[in-house]
Design an enzyme around this catalytic site. Sequence first.
Site, PDB file in Angstrom:
ATOM      1  CG  HIS A 210      -2.066  -0.865   1.205  1.00 20.62           C
ATOM      2  ND1 HIS A 210      -1.978  -2.193   1.536  1.00 20.62           N
ATOM      3  CD2 HIS A 210      -3.363  -0.647   0.859  1.00 20.62           C
ATOM      4  CE1 HIS A 210      -3.173  -2.754   1.402  1.00 20.62           C
ATOM      5  NE2 HIS A 210      -4.030  -1.844   0.997  1.00 20.62           N
TER       6      HIS A 210
ATOM      7  CE  LYS B 242      -3.530  -0.652   5.026  1.00 13.58           C
ATOM      8  NZ  LYS B 242      -4.779  -0.170   5.636  1.00 13.58           N
TER       9      LYS B 242
END
Length: 242
Positions: free
Chosen positions: A147, A151
């Site tokens: 990600h 995040k």
Amino acid sequence: MASPSNTSRRLALVGYGKMGHMIEHLAGSQGFDVVLRLDEFNNAHGKGMTREGFQNVDVAIEFSTPETAGENLIRLAEMGVTCVCGATGWAARQLDEVTAAVQKAGTGLVWSPNFSIGVAVFEKLTTLASQLLADESSYGAWGWEIHHDRKKDAPSGTMIRLVELMKSAGYNRTIDVSSNRAGSHPGTHEIGFDSPADTIVLRHTARSREGFALGALKSARWIMGRQGVYTFEDVLFGARHD
Ligand SMILES: NC(=O)c1ccc[n+]([C@@H]2O[C@H](COP(=O)([O-])OP(=O)(O)OC[C@H]3O[C@@H](n4cnc5c(N)ncnc54)[C@H](OP(=O)(O)O)[C@@H]3O)[C@@H](O)[C@H]2O)c1
């Protein structure tokens, strides 16, 4: 985007970051009118969670942070507000407490670490592969996800759920899990099985946040008028306890 009509459902956004903004962008076209936005400033220490503020709200969508989501969900239930939660990283600590609050209040909640329809299908495929390989001891398994570098939780809530599904499907051997956080990537999850003879790779790659936002809005439409705690799987494939 279609403009909100008189029949629009009145929506509160609890958490107004990247996902909150994407949901707001799509809300009108999905029959919602955003009437309240709570962020880290007007909801610091939960101060924005008042009955007055929510009196004209039909349903809320929560996409805040791992640290704040659980408390926000409990407070929403206490105020009688039905909601959808996409924030990750809170459920392992607080799902039982949140479930008790929702049941006590008689409200509804749909929660999921991933509101993409493609991921829901990917989870079914992972479950099936894990069942089929549960007794094939020559196969080892891994999970990998990447990600964007903002995040906050790792491994992702989706990866945690995938591993739980594999175990529930009877795959009891080691599942080696790793995570990367880099750049702007909206999210890739991979489940693999490897044996001396061959390799099987199942991979889901999100192209943008739009799919998550549409799934959350679909869930918001579905949960209105229902009571109890559900997952996105219930919304897509039929509720276990309607
Ligand atoms: N289920 C899904 O399909 C899905 C998809 C994408 C993301 N997610 C998850 O959803 C969450 C949000 O993702 P995002 O990409 O939108 O992250 P983000 O851009 O960081 O947005 C989160 C926002 O919530 C704010 N916030 C902090 N405390 C709050 C409080 N008490 N009440 C309300 N809002 C508060 C944050 O402020 P600060 O930045 O100042 O803390 C931030 O603006 C994350 O947990 C992410 O993992 C889930």
